[in-house]
Design a protein around this motif. Sequence first.
Motif, PDB file in Angstrom:
ATOM      1  N   LYS A 175     -30.415-121.224 -44.636  1.00 38.23           N
ATOM      2  CA  LYS A 175     -29.960-120.502 -46.219  1.00 38.23           C
ATOM      3  C   LYS A 175     -31.022-120.799 -47.048  1.00 38.23           C
ATOM      4  CE  LYS A 175     -25.798-121.720 -44.585  1.00 38.23           C
ATOM      5  NZ  LYS A 175     -25.332-121.753 -43.010  1.00 38.23           N
ATOM      6  N   SER A 176     -30.884-119.717 -48.123  1.00 35.80           N
ATOM      7  CA  SER A 176     -31.700-119.658 -49.227  1.00 35.80           C
ATOM      8  C   SER A 176     -31.505-120.489 -50.364  1.00 35.80           C
ATOM      9  CB  SER A 176     -31.598-118.250 -49.760  1.00 35.80           C
ATOM     10  OG  SER A 176     -30.566-118.161 -50.554  1.00 35.80           O
ATOM     11  N   ALA A 177     -32.624-120.775 -51.269  1.00 36.56           N
ATOM     12  CA  ALA A 177     -32.713-121.925 -52.308  1.00 36.56           C
ATOM     13  C   ALA A 177     -31.122-121.447 -53.080  1.00 36.56           C
ATOM     14  CB  ALA A 177     -33.806-121.697 -53.047  1.00 36.56           C
ATOM     15  N   ALA A 178     -30.913-120.228 -53.056  1.00 41.15           N
ATOM     16  CA  ALA A 178     -29.669-119.980 -54.189  1.00 41.15           C
ATOM     17  C   ALA A 178     -28.455-120.525 -53.314  1.00 41.15           C
ATOM     18  CB  ALA A 178     -29.706-118.319 -54.599  1.00 41.15           C
ATOM     19  N   GLU A 179     -28.390-120.199 -52.096  1.00 46.51           N
ATOM     20  CA  GLU A 179     -27.188-120.574 -51.273  1.00 46.51           C
ATOM     21  C   GLU A 179     -26.930-121.980 -51.325  1.00 46.51           C
ATOM     22  OE1 GLU A 179     -26.342-118.061 -47.485  1.00 46.51           O
ATOM     23  OE2 GLU A 179     -28.400-118.232 -47.792  1.00 46.51           O
ATOM     24  N   LEU A 180     -28.128-122.904 -51.205  1.00 48.86           N
ATOM     25  CA  LEU A 180     -28.136-124.161 -51.208  1.00 48.86           C
ATOM     26  C   LEU A 180     -27.649-124.620 -52.309  1.00 48.86           C
ATOM     27  CD1 LEU A 180     -31.468-125.242 -49.272  1.00 48.86           C
ATOM     28  CD2 LEU A 180     -29.075-125.219 -48.424  1.00 48.86           C
ATOM     29  N   GLU A 181     -27.998-124.191 -53.392  1.00 48.86           N
ATOM     30  CA  GLU A 181     -27.337-124.684 -54.933  1.00 48.86           C
ATOM     31  C   GLU A 181     -25.847-124.485 -54.836  1.00 48.86           C
ATOM     32  OE1 GLU A 181     -28.714-126.436 -57.555  1.00 48.86           O
ATOM     33  OE2 GLU A 181     -30.093-126.459 -55.996  1.00 48.86           O
ATOM     34  N   VAL A 182     -25.666-123.198 -54.644  1.00 46.88           N
ATOM     35  CA  VAL A 182     -23.828-123.164 -54.001  1.00 46.88           C
ATOM     36  C   VAL A 182     -23.172-124.075 -53.416  1.00 46.88           C
ATOM     37  CG1 VAL A 182     -22.167-121.445 -53.463  1.00 46.88           C
ATOM     38  CG2 VAL A 182     -24.236-120.647 -54.969  1.00 46.88           C
ATOM     39  N   MET A 183     -23.994-124.566 -52.322  1.00 41.66           N
ATOM     40  CA  MET A 183     -23.203-125.225 -51.384  1.00 41.66           C
ATOM     41  C   MET A 183     -23.553-126.697 -52.081  1.00 41.66           C
ATOM     42  SD  MET A 183     -24.360-124.014 -47.597  1.00 41.66           S
ATOM     43  CE  MET A 183     -23.005-125.096 -46.953  1.00 41.66           C
ATOM     44  N   PHE A 374     -33.918-127.655 -35.500  1.00 42.35           N
ATOM     45  CA  PHE A 374     -33.531-127.584 -36.878  1.00 42.35           C
ATOM     46  C   PHE A 374     -34.760-127.045 -37.629  1.00 42.35           C
ATOM     47  CE2 PHE A 374     -30.860-131.676 -36.050  1.00 42.35           C
ATOM     48  CZ  PHE A 374     -30.006-131.110 -36.134  1.00 42.35           C
ATOM     49  N   LYS A 375     -34.622-126.375 -38.829  1.00 47.88           N
ATOM     50  CA  LYS A 375     -35.497-125.929 -39.620  1.00 47.88           C
ATOM     51  C   LYS A 375     -35.067-126.156 -41.088  1.00 47.88           C
ATOM     52  CE  LYS A 375     -36.804-121.866 -36.683  1.00 47.88           C
ATOM     53  NZ  LYS A 375     -36.681-120.281 -36.715  1.00 47.88           N
ATOM     54  N   PRO A 376     -36.035-126.353 -42.049  1.00 45.26           N
ATOM     55  CA  PRO A 376     -35.367-126.384 -43.339  1.00 45.26           C
ATOM     56  C   PRO A 376     -34.590-125.426 -43.996  1.00 45.26           C
ATOM     57  CG  PRO A 376     -37.927-126.668 -43.349  1.00 45.26           C
ATOM     58  CD  PRO A 376     -37.459-126.344 -41.996  1.00 45.26           C
ATOM     59  N   GLY A 377     -33.519-125.646 -44.358  1.00 44.71           N
ATOM     60  CA  GLY A 377     -32.589-124.779 -45.066  1.00 44.71           C
ATOM     61  C   GLY A 377     -31.245-124.591 -44.007  1.00 44.71           C
ATOM     62  N   MET A 378     -31.473-125.390 -42.953  1.00 41.94           N
ATOM     63  CA  MET A 378     -30.236-125.245 -42.271  1.00 41.94           C
ATOM     64  C   MET A 378     -29.060-126.476 -42.806  1.00 41.94           C
ATOM     65  SD  MET A 378     -31.463-124.965 -38.172  1.00 41.94           S
ATOM     66  CE  MET A 378     -32.255-123.416 -37.655  1.00 41.94           C
ATOM     67  N   GLU A 407     -17.687-138.033 -42.053  1.00 37.62           N
ATOM     68  CA  GLU A 407     -18.316-136.757 -42.069  1.00 37.62           C
ATOM     69  C   GLU A 407     -18.952-136.653 -43.294  1.00 37.62           C
ATOM     70  OE1 GLU A 407     -17.109-132.087 -40.961  1.00 37.62           O
ATOM     71  OE2 GLU A 407     -15.616-133.557 -41.717  1.00 37.62           O
ATOM     72  N   ASP A 408     -20.349-136.437 -43.429  1.00 40.05           N
ATOM     73  CA  ASP A 408     -21.019-135.790 -44.472  1.00 40.05           C
ATOM     74  C   ASP A 408     -21.719-134.453 -44.226  1.00 40.05           C
ATOM     75  OD1 ASP A 408     -21.087-137.935 -46.709  1.00 40.05           O
ATOM     76  OD2 ASP A 408     -21.495-139.151 -44.856  1.00 40.05           O
ATOM     77  N   ASP A 409     -22.172-133.778 -45.419  1.00 42.41           N
ATOM     78  CA  ASP A 409     -22.705-132.230 -45.177  1.00 42.41           C
ATOM     79  C   ASP A 409     -24.244-132.615 -45.444  1.00 42.41           C
ATOM     80  OD1 ASP A 409     -19.940-131.763 -44.948  1.00 42.41           O
ATOM     81  OD2 ASP A 409     -20.031-131.003 -47.058  1.00 42.41           O
ATOM     82  N   VAL A 410     -25.185-132.049 -44.579  1.00 42.67           N
ATOM     83  CA  VAL A 410     -26.440-132.412 -44.771  1.00 42.67           C
ATOM     84  C   VAL A 410     -27.263-131.147 -44.761  1.00 42.67           C
ATOM     85  CG1 VAL A 410     -26.430-134.755 -43.936  1.00 42.67           C
ATOM     86  CG2 VAL A 410     -27.041-132.943 -42.489  1.00 42.67           C
ATOM     87  N   ILE A 411     -28.320-131.106 -45.525  1.00 42.58           N
ATOM     88  CA  ILE A 411     -29.443-130.083 -45.454  1.00 42.58           C
ATOM     89  C   ILE A 411     -30.677-130.582 -44.696  1.00 42.58           C
ATOM     90  CG2 ILE A 411     -30.608-128.308 -46.996  1.00 42.58           C
ATOM     91  CD1 ILE A 411     -28.823-128.810 -49.364  1.00 42.58           C
ATOM     92  N   ILE A 412     -31.198-129.795 -43.984  1.00 39.61           N
ATOM     93  CA  ILE A 412     -32.267-130.002 -43.094  1.00 39.61           C
ATOM     94  C   ILE A 412     -33.539-129.592 -44.348  1.00 39.61           C
ATOM     95  CG2 ILE A 412     -33.852-129.656 -41.279  1.00 39.61           C
ATOM     96  CD1 ILE A 412     -31.515-131.370 -40.683  1.00 39.61           C
ATOM     97  N   THR A 413     -34.161-130.695 -44.720  1.00 41.69           N
ATOM     98  CA  THR A 413     -35.590-130.362 -45.388  1.00 41.69           C
ATOM     99  C   THR A 413     -36.823-130.649 -44.790  1.00 41.69           C
ATOM    100  OG1 THR A 413     -35.649-132.665 -46.163  1.00 41.69           O
ATOM    101  CG2 THR A 413     -34.084-131.518 -47.244  1.00 41.69           C
ATOM    102  N   GLU A 414     -38.033-130.170 -45.353  1.00 37.16           N
ATOM    103  CA  GLU A 414     -39.274-130.401 -44.993  1.00 37.16           C
ATOM    104  C   GLU A 414     -39.470-131.877 -44.505  1.00 37.16           C
ATOM    105  OE1 GLU A 414     -41.489-128.180 -44.284  1.00 37.16           O
ATOM    106  OE2 GLU A 414     -40.869-126.215 -45.340  1.00 37.16           O
ATOM    107  N   ALA A 415     -38.897-132.713 -45.221  1.00 34.32           N
ATOM    108  CA  ALA A 415     -39.150-134.272 -45.043  1.00 34.32           C
ATOM    109  C   ALA A 415     -38.143-134.790 -44.188  1.00 34.32           C
ATOM    110  CB  ALA A 415     -39.263-134.977 -46.504  1.00 34.32           C
ATOM    111  N   GLY A 416     -37.160-134.271 -44.029  1.00 34.07           N
ATOM    112  CA  GLY A 416     -36.023-134.954 -43.091  1.00 34.07           C
ATOM    113  C   GLY A 416     -34.719-134.361 -43.481  1.00 34.07           C
TER     114      GLY A 416
END
Length: 438
Positions: A175-183, A374-378, A407-416
């Motif tokens: 996902k892009s930065a804008a998509e992540l904000e919507v999510m 996993f990559k950041p933004g997934m 159940e939780d929703d998580v974003i993969i980030t550079e740090a984890g």
Amino acid sequence: MLTKDEFAQRRARLLKRLADQPHSAVAIIPGAQLATRSRDTEFPFRQDSDFLYLTGFNEPDAVLVLAPESEMPVQLYCQPSDPHEEVWHGRRLGVALAVAELGVDVAHAIDDLDDHLLPLLDGVHTVMIDHSKAEWLAHVQDLSDSLRQSRKKGQQAPRAYVDIAPWLHEWRLQKSAAELEVMREAARITVGAHKRAMRFAAPGRYEYQVAAELHHEFAVNGASAPAYGTICGGGENACILHYTENHSQLCDGDLLLIDAGAEFQGYAADITRTFPVNGKFSETQRQLYEVVLRAQEAAFATLKPGSHLQRAHKAAAKEITKGLIELGILQGDVNEHVDQASHRRFFIHGLGHWLGLDVHDVGDYQQDDKRTLFKPGMVLTVEPGIYIPADAKDVEAKWRGIGIRIEDDVIITEAGYENMTAAVPKTVAEIEAWMQTN
């Protein structure tokens, strides 16, 4: 908020990939159509996710055509303005406004699609189209046959029809930065709905009433609809994974499993919480619940770039296996049960799934026996569970009829990772405290 420029960038990426093919190629991406609910009534419209990803256009009966060798490479075909139809069925963007509003090169009426496609297909080697859309694939092939059968000299029909879905689905996974904000906003709305439902639930109320509380919270916060069929399963109903009847009365002493998520600007959230209807866990419920919670925490500990979903699943499954042995539901050695995957009887689904424009979003989990790393933004869900059916006669009676999922929703980030939905009470103490305050 996703901007017109972001959709243009996605189309430009696809155009470049088409232009880089060894032979000339065009892409045809159909939107969704209205689906009849009964007689002259339609289901609420939901746009095709791939089409939405490339256009941001949310009207039925539209097609996007990308032709890199054309003077107008980005072509949209949509419903034209029609005052009579719009009085009955709602406003349309129309052909005249589509170019400025959506950033396409040219727009035409959908009824003119075939007239424009025929010359566009003439001489093109490859048509890229989603092969799961069988009717559209057959229609384009019929048009191509008309070129092949024409007596006009020099006309040449396409030679290959290649599935475009793998390209788009690979891109949608990150996902892009804008998509992540919507999510994050979809998650925020859903968090509020779950917290509201926890306080509303009480013995004597009905599952459908709890679902109504969730849906109301979605709507008043700008979420157009639930992202999927809301699950409110009290007691034994929680052992049915996709239980959506939501018709039973809630009973004192039972747990209630809620799996619900809002859809915001096309993007889904997906949260599950399990809690006592009366606001207080029994000792049996608490013991089983904390096994599931430890399993989720074990899975979280694996989440980082370079890891993969199977590793997280194994961590959760091992923790569930250990817990089931500690509680006497399984007997024997932990490692032997792990090797035998004994947990599958009670943890009967995968640990999670990709999340995005679809609640079970597109994207491979592995290719050629290699795990998708996993990559950041997934974005993915993490949702371990334990379900002990009422008819599990070989299990001690006190455990039977209990279903628990967290159940939780998580974003993969550079740090984890970032847990977007952590604000919904989750520990036993947090849940009981939240439900007992007004």
